[in-house]
Every structure is written in C-alpha cells, then in structure tokens.
Design an enzyme around this catalytic site. Structure first.
Site: not given
Length: 212
Positions: A40, A44, A68, A128
């Site tokens: 992943e 960011r 994100t 998640k």
C-alpha cells in the site's frame, strides 16, 4: 483480483510513504524478496502516484495499491497510475459509491459499528479498521465479530511486529496493515537488505498463526 483475494495474499500489508520515486522499485523488490507482495503506497506525498506507476511497471510480482484515498478523484488517479486496489482511512457515501463503480477494488476504512453498517449497506464485506489501536484493537474486532460475522478486516494503525500475531489470530482478520516494515531511516539509507529481513519476519507470521 477481488479484495478478499488480495487481503489473503500477505499477512501484513506494509503502509508505505515514499518521498522519492527512485526508492519505489528497490523498496518493492526488497519487500517481495521477503515474501510480502501486497503493498500500500499512501497518497501522502507528491511522489506517490509516480511511485505506484514505477512499481506496477517494473515489479511484476508486487501487487501495488494506493492508500490514503479519500475522494473519488483520488480513486480515479490511483487506477490511472496502475494501482491494483485502493485503501481509504474512512469512507463517505460518495467514496463508497465510487468504489463500487471503480475498475479497481476499494478497501474502505471504518472505525465504528455505524461506519461498518454504512459500508455493508453499500456492498462491502472487507474493510479496514482504522485507527485500529485507538478504535479498541483486538477487543473491538472481537465485538464486531458478533453482529457482523460475515465481514473480514484489515486492522491498521498502532500495530507493530509484537502486536500483529494477536490480531492475525482473530477469525475476522484477513491481514494487518503496518508501517514497521518500511522504517523511514532504512528507506532513506537504501538499506534494502534490512527491509527484506523485516518482510521475511512479517511473512512468517502467517505460518505462526496457522500453527496455533
């Protein structure tokens, strides 16, 4: 590949923050060499999307996704960059809808039973739990297993090598997410051998779990 298959491919999904695109491919290769294939890369930093492109193009054994993801535009950009899946820290109705229509599967973030109900109503059965430690950790996941036995979770946030086995022992946990596989100082130093060793130890957690 559907999200359930993805979550079952590695016991730990590393949460990766990349400041330089040049680090993306050697980092991915180091993780894959240690037995961790599902990666992943969080959106960011400015390097994130190009890092996903590079890994998707140059590390065929890796299954690279975008983390994100908070808007439908993020989801579309991740798919365009070559991500195989997307992960969100939370989920709006708009993002849940976009995830159902996307070319790549979305793992939506949840923290409360209401979040879970909303995601379930939108058609999701894999989620998640974030931030896992702050949301109640193992106790919360055990509690969610009662009313939602059909769901599988990837708890992320506050999990490390010491606490991961306890989470992986739960029947409703498919894998865990964590940043301990890619410590920033090791990435900056280009110490890919150290990262391969961290990945190897994380990959072995599945074996330890199945032996219980």
């Amino acid at each position: 590949m559907d999200i359930s298959t993805l979550l079952g491919a590695s016991p730990v999904m590393p949460v990766i923050v990349l400041d330089k695109v040049a680090d993306a491919v050697p980092l991915a290769r180091a993780l894959v060499a240690g037995g961790i294939r599902v990666l992943e890369v969080t959106l960011r930093t400015a390097a994130a999307l190009d890092s996903i492109r590079a890994i998707a193009a140059e590390v065929p054994d890796a299954i690279v996704g975008a983390g994100t993801v908070v808007t439908p535009a993020d989801l579309a950009a991740a798919a365009e960059a070559g991500a195989s899946f997307a992960v969100s820290p939370g989920a709006s109705a708009e993002l849940l809808r976009a995830g159902r229509e996307s070319a790549i599967p979305l793992l939506p973030g949840v923290m409360t039973p209401t979040d879970v109900i909303n995601a379930l109503a939108a058609g999701y059965t894999a989620m998640k739990l974030f931030p896992a430690a702050q949301a109640g950790g193992i106790g919360m996941l055990k509690a969610l297993g009662g009313p939602f036995p059909q769901l599988r979770f990837c708890p992320t946030g506050g999990i490390d090598a010491a606490s991961a086995p306890g989470f992986l022992a739960l029947p409703n946990v498919a894998c865990v997410g964590g940043s301990w596989l890619t410590p920033a100082d090791r990435v900056r130093a280009g110490d890919w051998a150290a990262i391969t060793e961290l990945a190897r130890a994380a990959a072995a957690l599945r074996l330890a779990d199945s032996a219980r």
